[in-house]
Scaffold this motif. Structure first.
Motif, PDB file in Angstrom:
ATOM      1  N   SER A  86       0.831  -1.195   0.000  1.00 21.25           N
ATOM      2  CA  SER A  86       0.000   0.000   0.000  1.00 21.25           C
ATOM      3  C   SER A  86       0.867   1.247   0.000  1.00 21.25           C
ATOM      4  O   SER A  86       2.070   1.186   0.227  1.00 21.25           O
ATOM      5  CB  SER A  86      -0.926   0.011   1.220  1.00 21.25           C
ATOM      6  OG  SER A  86      -1.910   1.021   1.086  1.00 21.25           O
ATOM      7  N   ASN A  87       0.219   2.353  -0.296  1.00 19.56           N
ATOM      8  CA  ASN A  87       0.777   3.688  -0.134  1.00 19.56           C
ATOM      9  C   ASN A  87      -0.402   4.613   0.138  1.00 19.56           C
ATOM     10  O   ASN A  87      -1.549   4.153   0.224  1.00 19.56           O
ATOM     11  CB  ASN A  87       1.617   4.115  -1.350  1.00 19.56           C
ATOM     12  CG  ASN A  87       0.805   4.221  -2.629  1.00 19.56           C
ATOM     13  OD1 ASN A  87      -0.433   4.183  -2.618  1.00 19.56           O
ATOM     14  ND2 ASN A  87       1.494   4.346  -3.753  1.00 19.56           N
ATOM     15  N   ASP A  88      -0.153   5.898   0.290  1.00 20.30           N
ATOM     16  CA  ASP A  88      -1.238   6.826   0.629  1.00 20.30           C
ATOM     17  C   ASP A  88      -2.330   6.842  -0.432  1.00 20.30           C
ATOM     18  O   ASP A  88      -3.515   6.892  -0.116  1.00 20.30           O
ATOM     19  CB  ASP A  88      -0.689   8.242   0.845  1.00 20.30           C
ATOM     20  CG  ASP A  88       0.177   8.340   2.099  1.00 20.30           C
ATOM     21  OD1 ASP A  88       0.061   7.459   2.977  1.00 20.30           O
ATOM     22  OD2 ASP A  88       0.969   9.300   2.186  1.00 20.30           O
ATOM     23  N   TYR A  89      -1.935   6.807  -1.706  1.00 21.61           N
ATOM     24  CA  TYR A  89      -2.920   6.850  -2.794  1.00 21.61           C
ATOM     25  C   TYR A  89      -3.860   5.646  -2.740  1.00 21.61           C
ATOM     26  O   TYR A  89      -5.080   5.804  -2.809  1.00 21.61           O
ATOM     27  CB  TYR A  89      -2.187   6.895  -4.148  1.00 21.61           C
ATOM     28  CG  TYR A  89      -3.128   6.810  -5.324  1.00 21.61           C
ATOM     29  CD1 TYR A  89      -3.860   7.921  -5.736  1.00 21.61           C
ATOM     30  CD2 TYR A  89      -3.274   5.623  -6.034  1.00 21.61           C
ATOM     31  CE1 TYR A  89      -4.732   7.846  -6.811  1.00 21.61           C
ATOM     32  CE2 TYR A  89      -4.140   5.541  -7.109  1.00 21.61           C
ATOM     33  CZ  TYR A  89      -4.864   6.655  -7.497  1.00 21.61           C
ATOM     34  OH  TYR A  89      -5.723   6.574  -8.559  1.00 21.61           O
ATOM     35  N   LEU A  90      -3.312   4.452  -2.601  1.00 21.21           N
ATOM     36  CA  LEU A  90      -4.152   3.253  -2.535  1.00 21.21           C
ATOM     37  C   LEU A  90      -5.032   3.268  -1.290  1.00 21.21           C
ATOM     38  O   LEU A  90      -6.199   2.890  -1.347  1.00 21.21           O
ATOM     39  CB  LEU A  90      -3.301   1.981  -2.559  1.00 21.21           C
ATOM     40  CG  LEU A  90      -2.616   1.644  -3.875  1.00 21.21           C
ATOM     41  CD1 LEU A  90      -1.819   0.343  -3.727  1.00 21.21           C
ATOM     42  CD2 LEU A  90      -3.586   1.535  -5.018  1.00 21.21           C
ATOM     43  N   ALA A  91      -4.483   3.690  -0.172  1.00 27.54           N
ATOM     44  CA  ALA A  91      -5.262   3.744   1.071  1.00 27.54           C
ATOM     45  C   ALA A  91      -6.448   4.693   0.909  1.00 27.54           C
ATOM     46  O   ALA A  91      -7.566   4.383   1.331  1.00 27.54           O
ATOM     47  CB  ALA A  91      -4.371   4.170   2.234  1.00 27.54           C
TER      48      ALA A  91
END
Length: 181
Positions: free
Chosen positions: A44-49
């Motif tokens: 994950s990363n911020d965009y996916l979260a």
């Protein structure tokens, strides 16, 4: 690469119901596709979260795949999501690429899966370290038909994803939540 709208309904089973479904599938002469063991790694990363999406690297006995999934919200008890998947020839190198472009490994879960075809649907029976589950995948009509054939109309529907269940029942190891056998 495959892309499609995935439509499925998931049920939580106890061991007795799991065995009953197995028996019913044999009685109905469902086509047994096979069984496999999976290791699923979610990054994950911020965009996916923010999008409530996942990037999954799955290794099975015979192959590996990389998948992006993004849930479509609804209130009908049947999960719908956009899914893009491609075969991966080198999962170790793929994992290194994913990590080096800024994604973090967050979740690992293992699963034993048995797969059947019945009418116009795919049925999978999954065993994870935290329980037994059945998924029926197909059109909404095909799901309803197979659900009735299996006598699963009254089975408890599981709305949580395996990653969310892993977050609840897994164990943290060096910042990664794991559910392993």
């Amino acid at each position: 690469m495959n892309s499609w709208l995935e439509i499925e309904k998931k049920y939580r089973l106890d061991e007795t119901k799991y065995r009953e479904v197995l028996s019913t599938l044999f009685e109905l002469k469902a086509e047994f596709i096979g069984e496999d063991f999976e290791e699923n790694k979610l990054f994950s990363n911020d965009y996916l979260a923010e999008k409530r999406a996942i990037l999954r690297l799955r290794k099975t006995t015979n192959d590996s795949s990389l998948t992006y999934k993004c849930r479509i919200q609804n209130n009908i008890g049947i999960k719908q999501q956009i899914e893009y998947e491609t075969v991966v020839s080198d999962p170790i190198a793929t994992e290194k690429i994913i990590e080096n472009i800024g994604f973090k490994l967050r979740i690992i879960y293992e699963k034993r899966r048995k797969t059947w075809k019945l009418r116009n649907a795919e049925i999978v029976l999954d065993e994870l370290p935290f329980g037994f589950f059945m998924e029926i995948e197909g059109s909404i009509a095909a799901i309803s038909e197979v659900e009735a054939l299996l006598g699963a109309d009254e089975y408890p529907v599981e709305h949580e994803t395996y990653p969310n269940l892993t977050l609840r029942y897994g164990k943290e190891t060096q910042g990664v939540i794991e559910a392993r056998f």
